[in-house]
Design an enzyme around this catalytic site. Structure first.
Site, short mmCIF file in Angstrom:
data_model
loop_
_atom_site.label_atom_id
_atom_site.label_comp_id
_atom_site.label_asym_id
_atom_site.label_seq_id
_atom_site.Cartn_x
_atom_site.Cartn_y
_atom_site.Cartn_z
N THR A 181 0.95 -1.10 0.02
CA THR A 181 -0.03 -0.02 0.00
C THR A 181 1.08 1.20 -0.01
O THR A 181 0.47 2.36 0.00
CB THR A 181 -0.69 0.01 1.31
OG1 THR A 181 -0.08 0.00 2.44
CG2 THR A 181 -1.95 -1.17 1.37
N LYS A 182 2.03 1.10 -0.04
CA LYS A 182 2.97 2.44 0.02
C LYS A 182 3.28 3.02 -1.12
O LYS A 182 2.67 2.86 -1.97
CB LYS A 182 4.48 1.79 0.87
CG LYS A 182 4.18 1.43 2.08
CD LYS A 182 3.72 2.36 3.24
CE LYS A 182 3.71 1.87 4.72
NZ LYS A 182 2.83 0.93 5.04
N THR A 183 3.91 4.22 -1.02
CA THR A 183 3.97 5.21 -2.18
C THR A 183 4.62 4.50 -3.25
O THR A 183 4.17 4.94 -4.77
CB THR A 183 4.41 6.37 -1.53
OG1 THR A 183 5.59 6.20 -1.09
CG2 THR A 183 3.57 7.32 -0.98
#
Ligand SMILES: Cc1ncc(COP(=O)(O)O)c(C=O)c1O
Length: 386
Positions: free
Chosen positions: A183-185
């Site tokens: 889910t990170k950038t």
């Protein structure tokens, strides 16, 4: 009319990432190898740091960072209570103690005013967490660290590509740890990176991250490698695979573009909620570039007849996924029972926890999705206002 479920988060994988993985699978080299080397070099260039050490999670990076600075049993490390499990658990790996520190009510970041009170003769380090992707007050944190001879290990799981007073996160503290969780950038599926200006710490992290065996151990099955190795320390198995790095290399090329979309969506949310009593939009400190990994609103509960949990349930009924970042560590059974924390010991985090909701913000959403979230939140708040 109900529309399809809008998930809280989703990775953005293009054909370039897929092709890169397929090419890696065909290359005959799956585990740590040339792709990891390139990913580290490209990441170091992007962030502007000297050394980048790729690992298989931010948790691993944090663990190795504490090993590199020589954390010992009985030491203390200041950790914000407003964070994910990983930030504090790595301290416990050493039989050291995470000392929880309260947050600022607006930014949710570690409150510098509370740091000094928590420092003792045993304190060795501070782990600031840049919540949602907004940099902590690094000037004050570094000043305190210098005054008390503490190391600063930044938990930048949310903070790519963030800046503090023009400086990229990843170039400020002693060691900075990034996450490439799904889910990170940017993502590698699972993965992480530790950045530092110190060759000595980078080398220690590399050695400890691969069984404590001599440098470049991964090369032992290549033409230039040798079968011989020596175990220097009791290390860990934290290396990133080339399959994961193949994803990371392509994601990194798209990182600035991803950030521009997140920033645009944050601006749409800010505008959509600016005149809504009951909703407090995220405060952004001057002189930071917010990475907008998360968009966290606070409910003004005095204005509403419903609480945060009901608000989340109502959004779910409207097919909108949300989350809460975070349940403060001191409210969890382990920290409560082991260290005797009570809610009132860290009053700001305890209070703010009741009001926070993270809304969806990611590149796979459309502007129409953002508008739908805004319209739904506005409608719910209007309906349930006091
Ligand atoms: C603040 C924070 N720190 C650390 C982590 C751990 O990251 P990873 O899953 O890459 O170990 C997370 C993951 O969500 C996080 O939110």
């Amino acid at each position: 009319m109900h529309q399809g479920f809008l998930p809280f988060a989703m990775p953005d994988i293009s054909e370039a990432e897929i092709d890169s993985v397929v090419e890696t699978l065909r290359s005959g080299w799956l585990t740590t190898g040339p792709k990891v080397g390139r990913f580290e070099a490209d990441f170091a260039k992007y962030v502007g740091c000297q050394h980048a050490v790729a690992v298989n999670s931010a948790t691993a990076a944090l663990h190795l960072a504490l090993a590199a600075i020589g954390l010992q049993e009985g030491d203390e490390v200041l950790v914000p209570t407003m964070t994910f499990a990983a930030t504090a658990e790595v301290v416990l790996y050493f039989k050291a103690r995470p000392v929880l520190v309260d947050c600022q009510p607006e930014t949710l970041n570690l409150d510098p005013d509370q740091i000094e009170k928590a420092i003792t003769a045993k304190t060795k380090a501070i782990i600031p967490v840049h919540i949602a992707g907004q940099a902590c007050d690094m000037d004050r944190i570094l000043e305190l660290a210098r005054a008390y001879d503490l190391r600063v290990i930044e938990d930048a799981a949310h903070a790519l590509p963030a800046r503090h007073r023009g400086k990229m996160i990843g170039t400020i503290g002693d060691i900075t740890c990034f996450s490439f969780y799904a889910t990170k950038t940017i993502t590698t599926g699972e993965g992480g990176m530790a950045t530092t200006e110190s060759l000595e710490w980078a080398d220690r992290m590399r050695i400890m991250g691969l069984h404590g065996i001599s440098k470049d151990a991964w090369k032992r099955y290549t033409a230039e490698g040798s079968w011989y190795y020596e175990i220097l320390y009791p290390g860990f198995k934290y290396n990133l695979t080339d399959i994961a790095a193949a994803i990371g290399l392509e994601q990194l090329k798209r990182c600035t573009h991803f950030w521009e979309i997140r920033e645009r969506y944050a601006a749409l949310y800010n505008k959509g909620f600016q005149d809504v009593p009951g909703i407090i939009t995220p405060y952004v400190a001057p002189d930071v570039r917010h990475a907008w990994h998360l968009y966290i609103i606070q409910l003004d509960l005095e204005q509403l007849r419903i609480g945060r949990n009901e608000f989340i349930s109502l959004l779910k009924q409207e097919n909108i996924g949300t989350s809460v970042h975070f349940i403060p560590l001191h409210l969890h059974p382990y920290y409560r029972d082991t260290f005797g924390y009570r809610p009132e010991d860290l009053p700001t985090a305890s209070a703010v926890f009741e009001r926070i909701v993270s809304l969806p913000i990611y590149t796979q959403m459309t502007e129409t999705d953002v508008e739908r979230v805004i319209e739904t939140v506005r409608r719910l708040v209007r309906r349930h206002r006091r």
